[in-house]
Design a protein around this motif. Structure first.
Motif, PDB file in Angstrom:
ATOM      1  N   PRO A   1       0.840  -1.203   0.000  1.00 58.62           N
ATOM      2  CA  PRO A   1       0.000   0.000   0.000  1.00 58.62           C
ATOM      3  C   PRO A   1       0.875   1.253   0.000  1.00 58.62           C
ATOM      4  N   ALA A   2       0.351   2.311  -0.594  1.00 58.32           N
ATOM      5  CA  ALA A   2       1.106   3.566  -0.657  1.00 58.32           C
ATOM      6  C   ALA A   2       0.155   4.749  -0.619  1.00 58.32           C
ATOM      7  N   ILE A   3       0.569   5.779   0.078  1.00 59.49           N
ATOM      8  CA  ILE A   3      -0.177   7.040   0.053  1.00 59.49           C
ATOM      9  C   ILE A   3       0.718   8.056  -0.661  1.00 59.49           C
ATOM     10  N   PHE A   4       0.191   8.610  -1.716  1.00 56.08           N
ATOM     11  CA  PHE A   4       0.903   9.602  -2.511  1.00 56.08           C
ATOM     12  C   PHE A   4       0.366  10.972  -2.135  1.00 56.08           C
ATOM     13  N   ALA A   5       1.270  11.923  -2.018  1.00 54.02           N
ATOM     14  CA  ALA A   5       0.873  13.262  -1.622  1.00 54.02           C
ATOM     15  C   ALA A   5       1.699  14.275  -2.393  1.00 54.02           C
ATOM     16  N   ALA A   6       1.079  15.409  -2.671  1.00 55.42           N
ATOM     17  CA  ALA A   6       1.781  16.458  -3.403  1.00 55.42           C
ATOM     18  C   ALA A   6       1.240  17.814  -2.999  1.00 55.42           C
ATOM     19  N   ALA A   7       2.148  18.759  -2.932  1.00 53.80           N
ATOM     20  CA  ALA A   7       1.732  20.143  -2.716  1.00 53.80           C
ATOM     21  C   ALA A   7       1.311  20.704  -4.075  1.00 53.80           C
ATOM     22  N   SER A   8       0.124  21.233  -4.129  1.00 52.15           N
ATOM     23  CA  SER A   8      -0.399  21.737  -5.403  1.00 52.15           C
ATOM     24  C   SER A   8       0.444  22.884  -5.943  1.00 52.15           C
ATOM     25  N   ASP A   9       1.190  23.551  -5.064  1.00 50.94           N
ATOM     26  CA  ASP A   9       2.028  24.669  -5.485  1.00 50.94           C
ATOM     27  C   ASP A   9       3.519  24.306  -5.507  1.00 50.94           C
ATOM     28  N   ASP A  10       3.826  23.017  -5.600  1.00 49.95           N
ATOM     29  CA  ASP A  10       5.213  22.567  -5.669  1.00 49.95           C
ATOM     30  C   ASP A  10       5.738  22.820  -7.083  1.00 49.95           C
ATOM     31  N   SER A  11       6.781  23.604  -7.202  1.00 45.37           N
ATOM     32  CA  SER A  11       7.354  23.890  -8.515  1.00 45.37           C
ATOM     33  C   SER A  11       8.644  23.101  -8.761  1.00 45.37           C
ATOM     34  N   PHE A  12       9.086  22.326  -7.762  1.00 46.58           N
ATOM     35  CA  PHE A  12      10.296  21.521  -7.898  1.00 46.58           C
ATOM     36  C   PHE A  12       9.957  20.122  -8.421  1.00 46.58           C
ATOM     37  N   VAL A  13       9.029  19.453  -7.754  1.00 45.92           N
ATOM     38  CA  VAL A  13       8.490  18.173  -8.226  1.00 45.92           C
ATOM     39  C   VAL A  13       7.007  18.415  -8.484  1.00 45.92           C
ATOM     40  N   LEU A  14       6.630  18.423  -9.729  1.00 47.81           N
ATOM     41  CA  LEU A  14       5.253  18.754 -10.072  1.00 47.81           C
ATOM     42  C   LEU A  14       4.278  17.711  -9.535  1.00 47.81           C
ATOM     43  N   PRO A  15       3.117  18.146  -9.063  1.00 43.12           N
ATOM     44  CA  PRO A  15       2.119  17.215  -8.543  1.00 43.12           C
ATOM     45  C   PRO A  15       1.734  16.121  -9.541  1.00 43.12           C
ATOM     46  N   SER A  16       1.849  16.403 -10.815  1.00 42.85           N
ATOM     47  CA  SER A  16       1.504  15.398 -11.828  1.00 42.85           C
ATOM     48  C   SER A  16       2.411  14.167 -11.732  1.00 42.85           C
ATOM     49  N   HIS A  17       3.626  14.330 -11.247  1.00 40.23           N
ATOM     50  CA  HIS A  17       4.518  13.168 -11.092  1.00 40.23           C
ATOM     51  C   HIS A  17       3.954  12.204 -10.048  1.00 40.23           C
ATOM     52  N   SER A  18       3.505  12.740  -8.926  1.00 39.10           N
ATOM     53  CA  SER A  18       2.897  11.893  -7.890  1.00 39.10           C
ATOM     54  C   SER A  18       1.592  11.284  -8.385  1.00 39.10           C
ATOM     55  N   GLN A  19       0.809  12.072  -9.081  1.00 39.81           N
ATOM     56  CA  GLN A  19      -0.469  11.580  -9.609  1.00 39.81           C
ATOM     57  C   GLN A  19      -0.233  10.447 -10.612  1.00 39.81           C
ATOM     58  N   ASP A  20       0.763  10.603 -11.475  1.00 39.75           N
ATOM     59  CA  ASP A  20       1.064   9.556 -12.461  1.00 39.75           C
ATOM     60  C   ASP A  20       1.471   8.254 -11.782  1.00 39.75           C
ATOM     61  N   LEU A  21       2.314   8.319 -10.757  1.00 41.49           N
ATOM     62  CA  LEU A  21       2.698   7.109 -10.021  1.00 41.49           C
ATOM     63  C   LEU A  21       1.487   6.480  -9.341  1.00 41.49           C
TER      64      LEU A  21
END
Length: 85
Positions: free
Chosen positions: A19-39
């Motif tokens: 199991p995994a919980i993916f999280a992203a800051a919507s205003d992250d400009s270093f690692v885009l949230p789309s990278h976490s969403q894609d994984l």
């Protein structure tokens, strides 16, 4: 040697069983949230995805820390129960 440009977790993610919980800051400009969403979208195991504000290194909101703790506790408890059966 190790070349970080050759590491592509998206290739192995569909084979994941944990199991995994993916999280992203919507205003992250270093690692885009789309990278976490894609994984998250191709992850082979049980998964969850959450977004929040706070940038790449910002403090995570209390609601997320609580939810992540519950998610992991539930999944680890579930995994332990499966091993007993």
């Amino acid at each position: 040697g190790f070349d970080p440009d050759e590491v592509l977790p998206i290739r192995r993610a569909p084979r994941a069983k944990c199991p995994a919980i993916f999280a992203a800051a919507s205003d992250d400009s270093f690692v885009l949230p789309s990278h976490s969403q894609d994984l998250h979208d191709v992850w082979g195991g049980h998964r969850a995805f959450r977004t929040f504000e706070g940038g790449h290194n910002g403090e995570r909101p209390e609601w997320f820390l609580d939810e992540a703790s519950r998610f992991l506790a539930l999944q680890l408890h579930h995994e332990a129960g499966d091993r007993k059966a």
